[in-house]
Scaffold this motif. Structure first.
Motif, PDB file in Angstrom:
ATOM      1  N   ALA A  21       0.837  -1.206   0.000  1.00 53.69           N
ATOM      2  CA  ALA A  21       0.000   0.000   0.000  1.00 53.69           C
ATOM      3  C   ALA A  21       0.867   1.250   0.000  1.00 53.69           C
ATOM      4  CB  ALA A  21      -0.932   0.000   1.212  1.00 53.69           C
ATOM      5  N   THR A  52       1.553   5.268  -0.933  1.00 53.12           N
ATOM      6  CA  THR A  52       0.696   6.400  -0.585  1.00 53.12           C
ATOM      7  C   THR A  52      -0.427   6.611  -1.593  1.00 53.12           C
ATOM      8  OG1 THR A  52       2.272   7.873  -1.698  1.00 53.12           O
ATOM      9  CG2 THR A  52       2.507   7.590   0.691  1.00 53.12           C
ATOM     10  N   ARG A  84      -3.122   3.765  -0.703  1.00 55.94           N
ATOM     11  CA  ARG A  84      -3.463   3.489   0.700  1.00 55.94           C
ATOM     12  C   ARG A  84      -4.956   3.595   0.962  1.00 55.94           C
ATOM     13  NH1 ARG A  84       1.005   5.194   4.702  1.00 55.94           N
ATOM     14  NH2 ARG A  84       1.909   3.527   3.455  1.00 55.94           N
ATOM     15  N   TRP A  93      -0.900   2.737   9.723  1.00 58.36           N
ATOM     16  CA  TRP A  93      -0.780   3.796   8.726  1.00 58.36           C
ATOM     17  C   TRP A  93      -1.229   5.151   9.267  1.00 58.36           C
ATOM     18  CZ3 TRP A  93      -3.744   0.431   4.650  1.00 58.36           C
ATOM     19  CH2 TRP A  93      -2.885  -0.597   4.216  1.00 58.36           C
TER      20      TRP A  93
END
Length: 266
Positions: free
Chosen positions: A162, A164, A167, A265
């Motif tokens: 993932a 950016t 994500r 995250w």
């Protein structure tokens, strides 16, 4: 790999049934021409037995129609090898799936599935959306009445893929995984990164147990895939399934890890 909406098998069976009726053929007479018993014909027409390419070709022989039904399958956009698997998936009582690189198709969100399908840059936007709709249709198998038991083993790396730019998609995908994994008929197990070498590294595969207790397997590759029904080959896949399943985390521990990925995250 092109996807096919699960109603296609039922559509082909319906067309064969109608053609048999129009020709005034009993199931026994049709079976003689197609090379199948009357009981086999009855089971296929009743959708309790998988529709296979051998049966489709047999129907073409019985009707002497120059391969009409085989061509119909090709025109409707599915490779002939995949049709038996789709029918097995639709009628299965149990499904097993190992995926080292992607979230299994039956568990994908629409956004995740679209991103996966778009990796094939030869597809037009219309083709992408068509394949996406087909994939979403197949997922109904997990929520229908008398849904099969579905057990998936996925590599931890799948969850952590993932960047950016991906994500948000992956966050939605993991939330859907946790929701589906709470269903009584769905179990998701994570193969942790610390298991660096295992037999599943050779590629993904799936297994389906049919109502008659027979098993069917499916493996994908860059050029398409293959459906497995030989006992010796199924024994190998079953053994490999047991190996990757035993290396994976238990269900509750897997769910905790899946949820931890999202929180890491933020």
């Amino acid at each position: 790999m092109p996807d096919l909406p699960h109603p296609l098998a039922a559509f082909i069976v319906g067309e064969i049934r109608r053609a048999r009726g129009a020709a005034g053929m009993t199931q026994e007479a049709f079976g003689r021409g197609a090379g199948f018993s009357a009981s086999h014909v009855s089971a296929v027409e009743g959708e309790t037995r998988a529709l296979t390419m051998d049966f489709i070709k047999g129907a073409d022989r019985a009707f002497k129609n120059g391969g009409l039904f085989e061509r119909m399958v090709g025109k409707l956009g599915t490779p002939s090898w995949f049709l038996p698997w789709l029918d097995a998936e639709r009628t299965a009582t149990q499904l097993r799936c190992f995926q080292p690189s992607l979230v299994p198709g039956l568990l994908q969100t629409e956004s995740y599935a679209r991103a996966v399908i778009r990796c094939d840059d030869t597809l037009s936007d219309d083709e992408v959306e068509k394949r996406l709709a087909h994939r979403m249709d197949r997922q109904a198998v997990l929520t229908k009445a008398n849904a099969p038991q579905f057990v998936a083993v996925i590599a931890e790396a799948v969850l952590r893929r993932a960047g950016t730019d991906f994500r948000d998609v992956m966050t939605g995908q993991i939330k859907q995984l946790t929701t589906l994994a709470e269903r009584p008929n769905v179990s998701v197990h994570v193969l942790p990164d610390e298991v660096s070498m295992h037999v599943g590294l050779t590629g993904p595969f799936s297994l389906a147990r049919l109502p008659d207790h027979a098993w069917v397997g499916e493996m994908e590759n860059q050029l398409g895939g293959v459906v497995i029904d030989r006992d010796a080959d199924l024994d190998i896949l079953m053994s490999r399934w047991e190996t990757v399943r035993s290396e994976a985390l238990p269900r509750r521990q897997s769910l905790d890890l899946i949820k931890e990925v999202v929180t890491s995250w933020t």
